[in-house]
Design a protein around this motif. Structure first.
Motif, PDB file in Angstrom:
ATOM      1  N   ASP A  22      39.496  42.084  39.210  1.00 25.36           N
ATOM      2  CA  ASP A  22      39.857  42.983  38.109  1.00 25.36           C
ATOM      3  C   ASP A  22      40.883  44.017  38.566  1.00 25.36           C
ATOM      4  O   ASP A  22      41.722  44.459  37.781  1.00 25.36           O
ATOM      5  CB  ASP A  22      38.597  43.665  37.572  1.00 25.36           C
ATOM      6  CG  ASP A  22      38.871  44.484  36.326  1.00 25.36           C
ATOM      7  OD1 ASP A  22      39.638  44.020  35.459  1.00 25.36           O
ATOM      8  OD2 ASP A  22      38.315  45.590  36.201  1.00 25.36           O
ATOM      9  N   ALA A  23      40.810  44.418  39.821  1.00 26.38           N
ATOM     10  CA  ALA A  23      41.757  45.402  40.356  1.00 26.38           C
ATOM     11  C   ALA A  23      43.075  44.769  40.768  1.00 26.38           C
ATOM     12  O   ALA A  23      44.047  45.484  41.035  1.00 26.38           O
ATOM     13  CB  ALA A  23      41.128  46.115  41.561  1.00 26.38           C
ATOM     14  N   HIS A  24      43.128  43.444  40.836  1.00 21.45           N
ATOM     15  CA  HIS A  24      44.365  42.748  41.231  1.00 21.45           C
ATOM     16  C   HIS A  24      45.400  42.899  40.110  1.00 21.45           C
ATOM     17  O   HIS A  24      45.156  42.511  38.974  1.00 21.45           O
ATOM     18  CB  HIS A  24      44.071  41.268  41.479  1.00 21.45           C
ATOM     19  CG  HIS A  24      45.137  40.562  42.251  1.00 21.45           C
ATOM     20  ND1 HIS A  24      46.439  40.438  41.800  1.00 21.45           N
ATOM     21  CD2 HIS A  24      45.107  39.929  43.467  1.00 21.45           C
ATOM     22  CE1 HIS A  24      47.156  39.764  42.677  1.00 21.45           C
ATOM     23  NE2 HIS A  24      46.375  39.444  43.697  1.00 21.45           N
ATOM     24  N   PRO A  25      46.585  43.446  40.402  1.00 18.88           N
ATOM     25  CA  PRO A  25      47.551  43.727  39.325  1.00 18.88           C
ATOM     26  C   PRO A  25      48.142  42.492  38.674  1.00 18.88           C
ATOM     27  O   PRO A  25      48.650  42.569  37.556  1.00 18.88           O
ATOM     28  CB  PRO A  25      48.634  44.539  40.048  1.00 18.88           C
ATOM     29  CG  PRO A  25      48.538  44.129  41.489  1.00 18.88           C
ATOM     30  CD  PRO A  25      47.078  43.854  41.728  1.00 18.88           C
ATOM     31  N   GLU A  26      48.079  41.322  39.329  1.00 14.70           N
ATOM     32  CA  GLU A  26      48.718  40.132  38.773  1.00 14.70           C
ATOM     33  C   GLU A  26      47.750  39.192  38.067  1.00 14.70           C
ATOM     34  O   GLU A  26      48.170  38.249  37.402  1.00 14.70           O
ATOM     35  CB  GLU A  26      49.436  39.362  39.890  1.00 14.70           C
ATOM     36  CG  GLU A  26      50.580  40.141  40.541  1.00 14.70           C
ATOM     37  CD  GLU A  26      51.279  39.316  41.607  1.00 14.70           C
ATOM     38  OE1 GLU A  26      51.176  38.079  41.559  1.00 14.70           O
ATOM     39  OE2 GLU A  26      51.915  39.916  42.488  1.00 14.70           O
ATOM     40  N   VAL A  27      46.446  39.432  38.216  1.00 11.33           N
ATOM     41  CA  VAL A  27      45.460  38.544  37.600  1.00 11.33           C
ATOM     42  C   VAL A  27      45.412  38.802  36.092  1.00 11.33           C
ATOM     43  O   VAL A  27      45.193  39.928  35.658  1.00 11.33           O
ATOM     44  CB  VAL A  27      44.064  38.743  38.239  1.00 11.33           C
ATOM     45  CG1 VAL A  27      43.009  37.990  37.439  1.00 11.33           C
ATOM     46  CG2 VAL A  27      44.083  38.252  39.681  1.00 11.33           C
ATOM     47  N   ASP A  28      45.616  37.752  35.299  1.00  9.71           N
ATOM     48  CA  ASP A  28      45.636  37.881  33.836  1.00  9.71           C
ATOM     49  C   ASP A  28      44.286  37.573  33.202  1.00  9.71           C
ATOM     50  O   ASP A  28      43.990  38.050  32.100  1.00  9.71           O
ATOM     51  CB  ASP A  28      46.687  36.939  33.243  1.00  9.71           C
ATOM     52  CG  ASP A  28      48.086  37.265  33.747  1.00  9.71           C
ATOM     53  OD1 ASP A  28      48.422  38.457  33.794  1.00  9.71           O
ATOM     54  OD2 ASP A  28      48.831  36.335  34.089  1.00  9.71           O
ATOM     55  N   VAL A  29      43.470  36.759  33.855  1.00  9.44           N
ATOM     56  CA  VAL A  29      42.161  36.393  33.315  1.00  9.44           C
ATOM     57  C   VAL A  29      41.261  36.018  34.486  1.00  9.44           C
ATOM     58  O   VAL A  29      41.724  35.505  35.500  1.00  9.44           O
ATOM     59  CB  VAL A  29      42.284  35.224  32.307  1.00  9.44           C
ATOM     60  CG1 VAL A  29      42.846  33.987  32.981  1.00  9.44           C
ATOM     61  CG2 VAL A  29      40.946  34.915  31.645  1.00  9.44           C
ATOM     62  N   ILE A  30      39.956  36.320  34.339  1.00 11.77           N
ATOM     63  CA  ILE A  30      38.983  36.025  35.385  1.00 11.77           C
ATOM     64  C   ILE A  30      38.017  34.966  34.860  1.00 11.77           C
ATOM     65  O   ILE A  30      37.512  35.079  33.735  1.00 11.77           O
ATOM     66  CB  ILE A  30      38.199  37.288  35.793  1.00 11.77           C
ATOM     67  CG1 ILE A  30      39.146  38.342  36.352  1.00 11.77           C
ATOM     68  CG2 ILE A  30      37.120  36.955  36.828  1.00 11.77           C
ATOM     69  CD1 ILE A  30      38.479  39.692  36.590  1.00 11.77           C
ATOM     70  N   VAL A  31      37.742  33.952  35.684  1.00 13.38           N
ATOM     71  CA  VAL A  31      36.788  32.906  35.335  1.00 13.38           C
ATOM     72  C   VAL A  31      35.648  32.939  36.357  1.00 13.38           C
ATOM     73  O   VAL A  31      35.899  32.893  37.564  1.00 13.38           O
ATOM     74  CB  VAL A  31      37.435  31.511  35.342  1.00 13.38           C
ATOM     75  CG1 VAL A  31      36.397  30.434  35.012  1.00 13.38           C
ATOM     76  CG2 VAL A  31      38.588  31.453  34.351  1.00 13.38           C
ATOM     77  N   VAL A  32      34.419  33.066  35.862  1.00 10.78           N
ATOM     78  CA  VAL A  32      33.238  32.973  36.718  1.00 10.78           C
ATOM     79  C   VAL A  32      32.606  31.615  36.424  1.00 10.78           C
ATOM     80  O   VAL A  32      32.121  31.377  35.319  1.00 10.78           O
ATOM     81  CB  VAL A  32      32.246  34.115  36.445  1.00 10.78           C
ATOM     82  CG1 VAL A  32      31.046  34.002  37.379  1.00 10.78           C
ATOM     83  CG2 VAL A  32      32.927  35.465  36.627  1.00 10.78           C
ATOM     84  N   ALA A  33      32.616  30.727  37.422  1.00 14.09           N
ATOM     85  CA  ALA A  33      32.196  29.343  37.180  1.00 14.09           C
ATOM     86  C   ALA A  33      31.103  28.926  38.161  1.00 14.09           C
ATOM     87  O   ALA A  33      31.131  29.294  39.339  1.00 14.09           O
ATOM     88  CB  ALA A  33      33.392  28.395  37.300  1.00 14.09           C
ATOM     89  N   ARG A  34      30.150  28.155  37.626  1.00 15.51           N
ATOM     90  CA  ARG A  34      29.092  27.580  38.453  1.00 15.51           C
ATOM     91  C   ARG A  34      28.631  26.303  37.785  1.00 15.51           C
ATOM     92  O   ARG A  34      28.555  26.219  36.560  1.00 15.51           O
ATOM     93  CB  ARG A  34      27.901  28.536  38.588  1.00 15.51           C
ATOM     94  CG  ARG A  34      26.809  28.002  39.532  1.00 15.51           C
ATOM     95  CD  ARG A  34      25.484  28.687  39.276  1.00 15.51           C
ATOM     96  NE  ARG A  34      24.490  28.431  40.304  1.00 15.51           N
ATOM     97  CZ  ARG A  34      23.774  27.319  40.437  1.00 15.51           C
ATOM     98  NH1 ARG A  34      23.959  26.314  39.578  1.00 15.51           N
ATOM     99  NH2 ARG A  34      22.884  27.194  41.399  1.00 15.51           N
ATOM    100  N   GLY A  35      28.297  25.294  38.577  1.00 16.93           N
ATOM    101  CA  GLY A  35      27.776  24.054  38.010  1.00 16.93           C
ATOM    102  C   GLY A  35      26.367  24.246  37.486  1.00 16.93           C
ATOM    103  O   GLY A  35      25.821  25.346  37.478  1.00 16.93           O
ATOM    104  N   GLY A  36      25.766  23.184  37.055  1.00 14.48           N
ATOM    105  CA  GLY A  36      24.418  23.259  36.492  1.00 14.48           C
ATOM    106  C   GLY A  36      23.388  23.644  37.536  1.00 14.48           C
ATOM    107  O   GLY A  36      23.647  23.708  38.736  1.00 14.48           O
ATOM    108  N   GLY A  37      22.191  23.906  37.075  1.00 10.54           N
ATOM    109  CA  GLY A  37      21.092  24.286  37.951  1.00 10.54           C
ATOM    110  C   GLY A  37      19.863  24.596  37.139  1.00 10.54           C
ATOM    111  O   GLY A  37      19.892  24.630  35.904  1.00 10.54           O
ATOM    112  N   SER A  38      18.784  24.852  37.835  1.00 11.50           N
ATOM    113  CA  SER A  38      17.544  25.188  37.144  1.00 11.50           C
ATOM    114  C   SER A  38      17.632  26.581  36.540  1.00 11.50           C
ATOM    115  O   SER A  38      18.537  27.363  36.851  1.00 11.50           O
ATOM    116  CB  SER A  38      16.373  25.139  38.136  1.00 11.50           C
ATOM    117  OG  SER A  38      16.517  26.161  39.116  1.00 11.50           O
TER     118      SER A  38
END
Length: 420
Positions: A211-227
């Motif tokens: 979020d503090a990175h000046p060039e990042v336009d969008v953040i994706v938080v990704a994780r595969g399936g799980g219990s």
């Protein structure tokens, strides 16, 4: 209470009565401090404590395990009766969540703090769901999930921040699908632990950094399936609040379609899978090219049709008789101009005649009123030497010089006498 003297290789000495009185020259030996720690800890009350179990070992009638915090890197050593484990079915896998009723105990021999438990219960799915629902309602009441807080994702991001597992398919699914659709997109990747105690602190730190990175336009938080238990960190209150406070639009891609951690609710966009996230964060270059080509074709067709319509209209306009012989348009105005010309001539003559008569009349009046006219009738104007007009003979005296003006010429005279 005064401590009894203790013997050592230097003879019998009296130890300091309190910790504040100790010094490098007069320290407490371990055998003296350890019982004090034991007595202090013994005064602590019994407590119900929750965590995840690790390293479960059974020895005779006792069970030894490590109880780890679900969010932080903290743990306690716990000992419980084997009967409590038997009551849970006789097996307890690493990562299972339990609550244990225990009392802190200090082992003087090895200086070890342990929790001596007398009761243990598994945290069931129902309990976890109830807690999760309560947290969900509390955060919703704060407006953290409100639709008006959602931000639009950038149309064409140049740099995407990706939070994903150290190992797993989520990173590949997001990057591969995004670059397949938009080859020029770049990624700033932060690999974290996506389950267990390290998940929350590492994921929140990664989100803050991106979020503090000046060039990042969008953040994706990704994780595969799980219990359900594996995905619980993504419903952690701290993680959800950090995600909700970002200035950069955030996409949640946790698990599969049926999974719905609280991170999905606070995110600006909820992707059903990491693959869906990769397709959502960038447009499809092929589709965009087709769209642009279609728009160009539509614009060209519209322009051609407009030119054709204007050309046809111009041809129709030029075929009208009025444009074939345009001078005919002036015929009605020629007669009108002639009439106006004659009328203006007559009006000018009338104006000049009236003006001439008025001028003659004014000239006659001026002549009648002019001093010259009076002189022409035989009168003269007498002035003194200073130029003043003489109106009264009494203002003169014998010998005064006079200047006389006649209708034609002037004369100088001298007063010989005056008569009243």
């Amino acid at each position: 209470m005064t401590d009894a003297p203790l013997s050592n290789d230097r003879g019998s000495v009296t130890l300091p009565a309190t910790a504040a009185e100790t010094s490098p020259e007069r320290p407490w030996p371990v055998r003296h401090l350890s019982p004090k720690i034991r007595d202090f800890i013994a005064r602590l009350p019994e407590v119900w404590v929750e965590g995840q179990v690790l390293n479960v070992k059974r020895w005779k009638h006792m069970v030894f395990l490590t109880l780890r915090d679900t969010d932080e890197q903290m743990s306690l050593k716990v000992t419980v009766p084997a009967t409590e484990l038997d009551a849970l079915g006789g097996s307890l896998n690493d990562g299972a969540r339990v609550v244990i009723h225990a009392k802190p105990t200090w082992w003087m021999k090895n200086g070890d703090l342990q929790m001596m438990g007398d009761a243990m219960r598994a945290v069931g799915l129902g309990d976890l769901l109830a807690r999760l629902e309560a947290l969900k309602e509390a955060l919703a009441a704060e407006g953290l999930f409100d639709a008006d807080r959602k931000r639009e994702l950038p149309l064409v991001p140049t740099l995407v921040g990706l939070v994903c597992a150290n190992q797993g398919d989520a990173e590949h699914d997001v990057v591969e699908n995004a670059q397949r659709r938009w080859p020029s997109v770049r990624f700033e990747i932060r690999r974290v632990t996506v389950q267990g105690a390290r998940c929350v602190p590492e994921t929140t730190a990664a989100i803050r950094e991106l979020d503090a990175h000046p060039e990042v336009d969008v953040i994706v938080v990704a994780r595969g399936g799980g219990s359900f238990e594996d995905l619980l960190p993504f419903s952690d209150e701290q993680l959800v609040r950090v995600a909700g406070a970002t200035a950069t639009p955030l996409v949640s891609a946790i698990g599969h379609e049926k999974d719905s951690p609280l991170l999905d609710l606070v995110a600006d966009y909820r992707a059903s899978t990491p693959t869906d996230a990769g397709k959502r964060i960038v447009p499809d270059a092929a589709i965009e090219r087709d769209t642009i080509a279609g728009l160009i074709a539509d614009a060209r067709h519209a322009m051609t049709a407009r030119i054709d319509r204007e050309h046809a209209g111009l041809a129709q306009f030029r075929s009208r008789p009025v444009l074939t012989y345009p001078e005919r348009m002036l015929d009605p105005f020629r007669d009108q101009l002639s009439r106006v010309h004659d009328a203006s001539g007559r009006a000018l003559v009338g104006i000049l005649t009236a003006a001439d008569a008025a001028a003659r009349e004014l000239a006659a009046r001026l002549t009648a009123l002019s001093p010259q006219g009076t002189l022409d009738r035989g009168y003269a104007v007498a002035r003194t030497a200073s130029g003043e007009v003489v109106r009264d003979a009494s203002a003169l005296a014998a010998g005064d010089a006079l200047h006389l003006r006649f209708a034609a010429g002037t004369a100088d005279a001298e007063v010989t006498a005056t008569h009243g």
